[in-house]
Design a protein around this motif. Structure first.
Motif, PDB file in Angstrom:
ATOM      1  N   GLY A 286       7.729  -0.287 -35.911  1.00 19.19           N
ATOM      2  CA  GLY A 286       8.322   0.932 -35.120  1.00 19.19           C
ATOM      3  C   GLY A 286       7.795   2.099 -35.623  1.00 19.19           C
TER       4      GLY A 286
ATOM      5  N   ALA B 121       5.357   5.157 -34.127  1.00 16.61           N
ATOM      6  CA  ALA B 121       5.913   6.373 -33.728  1.00 16.61           C
ATOM      7  C   ALA B 121       4.954   7.409 -34.326  1.00 16.61           C
ATOM      8  CB  ALA B 121       7.405   6.616 -34.421  1.00 16.61           C
ATOM      9  N   THR B 122       4.252   6.997 -35.369  1.00 17.46           N
ATOM     10  CA  THR B 122       3.462   8.248 -36.048  1.00 17.46           C
ATOM     11  C   THR B 122       1.813   8.173 -35.711  1.00 17.46           C
ATOM     12  OG1 THR B 122       3.524   6.684 -37.831  1.00 17.46           O
ATOM     13  CG2 THR B 122       4.939   8.384 -38.060  1.00 17.46           C
TER      14      THR B 122
ATOM     15  N   GLY C  90       2.650   8.750 -31.710  1.00 17.95           N
ATOM     16  CA  GLY C  90       3.117   7.907 -30.857  1.00 17.95           C
ATOM     17  C   GLY C  90       2.726   7.365 -29.766  1.00 17.95           C
TER      18      GLY C  90
ATOM     19  N   CYS D  53       5.871   1.139 -27.680  1.00 20.24           N
ATOM     20  CA  CYS D  53       6.251  -0.009 -28.575  1.00 20.24           C
ATOM     21  C   CYS D  53       7.419  -0.570 -27.920  1.00 20.24           C
ATOM     22  CB  CYS D  53       6.759   0.898 -29.941  1.00 20.24           C
ATOM     23  SG  CYS D  53       7.379  -0.298 -31.316  1.00 20.24           S
TER      24      CYS D  53
ATOM     25  N   GLY E 170      17.007   2.326 -33.216  1.00 21.00           N
ATOM     26  CA  GLY E 170      15.866   3.264 -33.316  1.00 21.00           C
ATOM     27  C   GLY E 170      15.508   3.654 -34.841  1.00 21.00           C
TER      28      GLY E 170
ATOM     29  N   THR F 136      13.541   3.287 -37.896  1.00 24.97           N
ATOM     30  CA  THR F 136      12.132   2.962 -38.381  1.00 24.97           C
ATOM     31  C   THR F 136      11.761   3.478 -39.675  1.00 24.97           C
ATOM     32  OG1 THR F 136      10.652   4.533 -37.827  1.00 24.97           O
ATOM     33  CG2 THR F 136      11.372   3.170 -35.845  1.00 24.97           C
TER      34      THR F 136
ATOM     35  N   GLN G  74      13.276   6.756 -33.988  1.00 23.98           N
ATOM     36  CA  GLN G  74      12.436   6.301 -32.748  1.00 23.98           C
ATOM     37  C   GLN G  74      12.615   5.236 -31.938  1.00 23.98           C
ATOM     38  OE1 GLN G  74       9.797   8.794 -31.524  1.00 23.98           O
ATOM     39  NE2 GLN G  74      10.453   7.461 -29.815  1.00 23.98           N
TER      40      GLN G  74
END
Ligand code: GLY
Length: 345
Positions: free
Chosen positions: A98, A102-103, A107, A110, A127, A129, A144
């Motif tokens: 996750g 997200a990074t 993004g 996922c 959420g 991560t 996220q």
């Protein structure tokens, strides 16, 4: 999360349906060595063409170095922001995957397919991560929510009994902080006797989701989910630092549930009968953790490092009756030591 988790035998077909309705530009599956062997075959049967990356299993691989491998793999395979990453595994894979999703390019899409009880009732919901860093758990990370989460309790069939128990500690915790009736249903239950986890997971996830919905970023009521973890994390960190001593997260949390219930009783928030009920539900499934009187001060000192603290004050969630948690309760190191002593007695 855009939709509530899909829980039950329809979970993997529902993932396939999502991919048909909203096809990603490319599809990626992240697994670890356990889930690639035990859980990937039924998932693969549901998926269109995709790439698979298998990382080494274990908390020691929940690192930025593993993230680098994941980001490099996505880059080599030309993942863009419309690609989708499926995280197939326990909390390490869902937290780390996750975070990578997200990074990466700020993004990509996922979804979570948690495969352990701990990940299904806790890690993959809400959420959070991230990865561990320089000895600190979940030190680097972001909030996220995944696009969706798909939980098939059939995956639990290949879990070792200790892993199932680890997740069950969080099931007990959810009931204790928010649902008196759910706790009553756990009385008399032993992990080894459960044949169908689906209703237990559904109920437990619903409790957690309701709390997270009130406070996604943990500035208030989400701290309730820390019940059992101030002392549980201290025990886990201390025991894991001792050569030759092993403890699972859930075993330490189970001990923390009893010790923090004792603290609640000491403050007159829980009756002796309620404390006995908590002990009964925990003891039905968990062996007591063993530590000596001369280790208590060092274990208690670990509680000062808890992420939920502010300055030097230890902030703990306690119970005001079964089914009612109260957060941000200041406790002292001396109280934590007494609670550990009472647990071990
Ligand atoms: N595991 C606690 C939380 O998600 O807040």
């Amino acid at each position: 999360m855009n939709t509530p988790p899909i829980i039950g035998p329809a979970a993997l077909p529902a993932l396939a349906e999502l991919l048909r309705e909203a096809p990603p530009s490319r599809l990626f599956v992240l697994a670890d060595t356990n889930t690639a062997r035990d859980c990937y075959p039924p998932l693969r049967a549901q998926l269109p063409p995709h790439e698979l990356l298998t990382i080494a299993a274990g908390e020691e691989h929940k690192t930025l170095a593993t993230c680098t491998d994941v980001w490099a793999w996505l880059t080599v395979h030309h993942a863009d922001r419309h690609a989708l990453l499926v995280c197939l595994g326990g909390g390490v894979v869902t937290d780390l995957g996750g975070f990578c999703a997200a990074t990466y390019k700020r993004g990509l899409r996922c979804v979570g397919v948690p495969t352990t009880l701990l990940a299904q009732v806790d890690a993959a919901v809400g959420g959070k991560t991230g990865v561990d860093f320089q000895g600190f758990k979940n030190h680097i990370g972001v909030f996220q929510e995944p696009e969706a989460v798909f939980m098939d309790p059939a995956f639990l069939a290949t879990l070792p009994a200790g892993e199932l128990r680890s997740g069950y500690a969080e099931v007990i915790k959810h009931a204790l902080i928010a649902d008196t009736a759910a706790f009553a249903e756990l009385r008399g239950l032993r992990v080894s006797d459960v044949s169908d986890w689906t209703p237990i997971i559904r109920h437990s996830v619903a409790i957690k989701e309701a709390i997270v919905a009130q406070d996604p970023h943990e500035s208030g009521p989400r701290k309730l989910l820390n019940f059992g973890h101030t002392i549980g994390h201290a025990l886990e960190s201390y025991l894991l630092a001792q050569p030759g001593r092993v403890v699972r997260h859930g075993e330490a949390v189970a001990a923390g549930l009893v010790a923090e219930s004792w603290l609640s009783a000491e403050r007159g928030l829980l009756t002796a009968d309620e404390l006995a009920q908590v002990r009964g539900v925990v003891n039905a499934s968990f062996e007591p953790l063993r530590f000596a009187e001369n280790e208590i001060a060092e274990i208690a000192a670990y509680a000062l490092h808890d992420k939920k603290n502010r300055g030097d004050s230890i902030k703990c969630t306690l119970l005001q009756g079964i089914g009612h948690g109260i957060f941000d309760q200041a406790v002292t190191i001396a109280e934590i030591s007494d609670a550990l002593r009472a647990y071990a007695a």
